[in-house]
Scaffold this motif. Structure first.
Motif, mmCIF file in Angstrom:
data_model
loop_
_atom_site.group_PDB
_atom_site.id
_atom_site.type_symbol
_atom_site.label_atom_id
_atom_site.label_comp_id
_atom_site.label_asym_id
_atom_site.label_seq_id
_atom_site.Cartn_x
_atom_site.Cartn_y
_atom_site.Cartn_z
ATOM 1 N N SER A 109 0.813 -1.228 0.000
ATOM 2 C CA SER A 109 0.000 0.000 0.000
ATOM 3 C C SER A 109 0.841 1.269 0.000
ATOM 4 O O SER A 109 0.523 2.249 0.686
ATOM 5 C CB SER A 109 -0.963 0.010 1.199
ATOM 6 O OG SER A 109 -1.825 -1.104 1.156
ATOM 7 N N LEU A 110 1.910 1.268 -0.750
ATOM 8 C CA LEU A 110 2.695 2.486 -0.912
ATOM 9 C C LEU A 110 1.999 3.417 -1.900
ATOM 10 O O LEU A 110 1.226 2.982 -2.754
ATOM 11 C CB LEU A 110 4.098 2.147 -1.419
ATOM 12 C CG LEU A 110 4.995 1.352 -0.468
ATOM 13 C CD1 LEU A 110 6.236 0.867 -1.201
ATOM 14 C CD2 LEU A 110 5.378 2.201 0.744
ATOM 15 N N THR A 111 2.285 4.712 -1.800
ATOM 16 C CA THR A 111 1.733 5.702 -2.721
ATOM 17 C C THR A 111 2.870 6.460 -3.391
ATOM 18 O O THR A 111 4.038 6.357 -2.985
ATOM 19 C CB THR A 111 0.827 6.699 -1.980
ATOM 20 O OG1 THR A 111 1.642 7.497 -1.102
ATOM 21 C CG2 THR A 111 -0.253 5.966 -1.180
ATOM 22 N N LEU A 112 2.519 7.252 -4.386
ATOM 23 C CA LEU A 112 3.529 8.082 -5.040
ATOM 24 C C LEU A 112 4.116 9.103 -4.084
ATOM 25 O O LEU A 112 5.251 9.541 -4.263
ATOM 26 C CB LEU A 112 2.913 8.773 -6.263
ATOM 27 C CG LEU A 112 2.691 7.873 -7.480
ATOM 28 C CD1 LEU A 112 1.974 8.634 -8.587
ATOM 29 C CD2 LEU A 112 4.004 7.315 -8.000
ATOM 30 N N PHE B 247 2.368 11.314 -11.591
ATOM 31 C CA PHE B 247 2.715 12.196 -10.470
ATOM 32 C C PHE B 247 1.785 13.407 -10.427
ATOM 33 O O PHE B 247 1.340 13.824 -9.355
ATOM 34 C CB PHE B 247 4.178 12.643 -10.574
ATOM 35 C CG PHE B 247 5.157 11.697 -9.939
ATOM 36 C CD1 PHE B 247 5.213 11.554 -8.563
ATOM 37 C CD2 PHE B 247 6.035 10.949 -10.714
ATOM 38 C CE1 PHE B 247 6.122 10.677 -7.965
ATOM 39 C CE2 PHE B 247 6.936 10.075 -10.141
ATOM 40 C CZ PHE B 247 6.984 9.933 -8.766
ATOM 41 N N ASP B 248 1.496 13.980 -11.594
ATOM 42 C CA ASP B 248 0.590 15.140 -11.635
ATOM 43 C C ASP B 248 -0.791 14.769 -11.095
ATOM 44 O O ASP B 248 -1.409 15.540 -10.347
ATOM 45 C CB ASP B 248 0.465 15.662 -13.074
ATOM 46 C CG ASP B 248 1.722 16.367 -13.556
ATOM 47 O OD1 ASP B 248 2.554 16.748 -12.695
ATOM 48 O OD2 ASP B 248 1.875 16.547 -14.777
ATOM 49 N N LEU C 253 8.222 -2.437 -6.642
ATOM 50 C CA LEU C 253 7.541 -1.924 -5.460
ATOM 51 C C LEU C 253 6.020 -1.998 -5.623
ATOM 52 O O LEU C 253 5.499 -1.900 -6.743
ATOM 53 C CB LEU C 253 7.958 -0.473 -5.190
ATOM 54 C CG LEU C 253 9.443 -0.234 -4.895
ATOM 55 C CD1 LEU C 253 9.689 1.233 -4.558
ATOM 56 C CD2 LEU C 253 9.944 -1.133 -3.767
ATOM 57 N N ASN C 254 5.328 -2.167 -4.505
ATOM 58 C CA ASN C 254 3.871 -2.258 -4.491
ATOM 59 C C ASN C 254 3.271 -0.867 -4.322
ATOM 60 O O ASN C 254 3.051 -0.399 -3.204
ATOM 61 C CB ASN C 254 3.407 -3.172 -3.360
ATOM 62 C CG ASN C 254 3.945 -4.576 -3.498
ATOM 63 O OD1 ASN C 254 3.844 -5.176 -4.564
ATOM 64 N ND2 ASN C 254 4.533 -5.113 -2.440
ATOM 65 N N ILE C 255 3.003 -0.187 -5.421
ATOM 66 C CA ILE C 255 2.456 1.164 -5.408
ATOM 67 C C ILE C 255 0.984 1.100 -5.795
ATOM 68 O O ILE C 255 0.610 0.424 -6.763
ATOM 69 C CB ILE C 255 3.217 2.077 -6.390
ATOM 70 C CG1 ILE C 255 4.729 2.004 -6.114
ATOM 71 C CG2 ILE C 255 2.728 3.510 -6.288
ATOM 72 C CD1 ILE C 255 5.151 2.467 -4.757
ATOM 73 N N ASP C 256 0.143 1.814 -5.071
ATOM 74 C CA ASP C 256 -1.312 1.742 -5.290
ATOM 75 C C ASP C 256 -1.716 1.986 -6.739
ATOM 76 O O ASP C 256 -2.584 1.299 -7.268
ATOM 77 C CB ASP C 256 -2.027 2.761 -4.386
ATOM 78 C CG ASP C 256 -2.043 2.319 -2.928
ATOM 79 O OD1 ASP C 256 -1.757 1.130 -2.684
ATOM 80 O OD2 ASP C 256 -2.328 3.142 -2.052
ATOM 81 N N SER C 257 -1.124 2.974 -7.379
ATOM 82 C CA SER C 257 -1.543 3.353 -8.731
ATOM 83 C C SER C 257 -0.750 2.656 -9.829
ATOM 84 O O SER C 257 -0.849 3.024 -11.001
ATOM 85 C CB SER C 257 -1.421 4.870 -8.896
ATOM 86 O OG SER C 257 -0.125 5.311 -8.542
#
Length: 293
Positions: free
Chosen positions: A181-184, A209-210, A258-262
């Protein structure tokens, strides 16, 4: 005749790339040989075609006129070659492909399968970034072009042939590795490595990112996928690359996803060609084969 078709072909490549070195690489010539052929063409025509201002090459007015004529002349030669090749079916002919740099990892396998099926077809592969391929498309330099996202401004027919997920990568043992559940916003605290301006991967990442309303505190621009991979593995920062470019490094544990939400950003591989272009039988055969895994 005061000039040869070969000289026109070499001049066209130099004029399109505005670089003797890059043109020589594309043509499988040495840089001095490429330069010499253009100089001989200028001497035959009695006109300067290319001038250097600082470190940059520019076409003269005469050079632009000759380039326009060379494109038409060589296109007619290609049409003749195509017609003759089609009399032989797919026993002989030529196929010119241009692909964005991210696709260079997968495309040789597909070209190998095509050559095995049609050994009489000569295949030329040019690798560049998105902007370079758009310039080649505008000059009708190739038969087919491989993009992530087809440029909307081009009048092109297109076909999706494979998936192209973009993933976030880190060096093995990174503090974020294995976390869920990592985010940008979590990534923004670390240096971020990115491709050069004009790269489709960079454009997709900037949009992500925007949309998240964040940006990396430190951005490091590197000019190629290999440089980005090496930079991440050495601990220089995090990055986003197509999964197809890092399969070997992920398999051996040099990099981790990496486990990024988006993420992953799910994109497609697209093959495009000018919508009014008559494709050769070789191009059609390659196009049909792209659907195979």
């Amino acid at each position: 005749m005061r000039y040869s078709l070969r000289q026109m072909q070499i001049f066209r490549e130099v004029a399109q790339q505005l670089s003797y070195t890059r043109a020589a690489d594309t043509l499988n010539l040495t840089q001095p040989a490429t330069f010499a052929q253009v100089r001989q063409l200028e001497e035959h025509l009695g006109q300067k075609l290319i001038e250097r201002i600082g470190k940059t090459l520019h076409l003269t007015d005469v050079g632009r006129l000759v380039l326009h004529s060379a494109q038409h002349m060589l296109e007619e030669v290609d049409n003749l070659d195509m017609a003759l090749a089609e009399l032989d079916g797919l026993a002989r002919g030529r196929l010119r492909l241009s692909v964005v740099s991210t696709a260079k990892y997968d495309m040789p396998r597909r070209i190998g399968a095509f050559i095995a099926a049609y050994p009489g077809i000569d295949v030329t592969l040019t690798v560049g970034n998105r902007e370079e391929l758009m310039a080649r498309f505008a000059a009708n330099a190739d038969d087919l072009y491989i993009f992530g996202t087809p440029p909307r401004e081009l009048k092109a027919a297109s076909r999706v042939f494979a998936k192209n997920p973009l993933v976030v990568i880190a060096p093995a043992g990174h503090a974020l590795a294995g976390r869920a559940s990592l985010t940008l916003a979590d990534l923004a605290r670390y240096p971020f490595l990115t491709r050069e301006s004009g790269s489709g991967t960079r454009l997709a990442v900037e949009r992500a990112f925007d949309a998240a309303g964040v940006s990396p505190e430190k951005l490091i621009e590197l000019g190629a996928n290999e440089a980005v991979k090496q930079g991440v593995m050495s601990g220089l920062g995090l990055s986003v690359l197509s999964r197809s470019t890092i399969e070997l490094e992920l398999r051996h544990g040099y990099l981790v996803e990496l486990n990024i939400d988006s993420f992953p950003i799910l994109r497609d591989w697209n093959v495009i060609w000018p919508e009014d272009k008559r494709l050769s039988r070789a191009a059609v055969a390659f196009l049909d084969g792209l659907a195979d895994p």
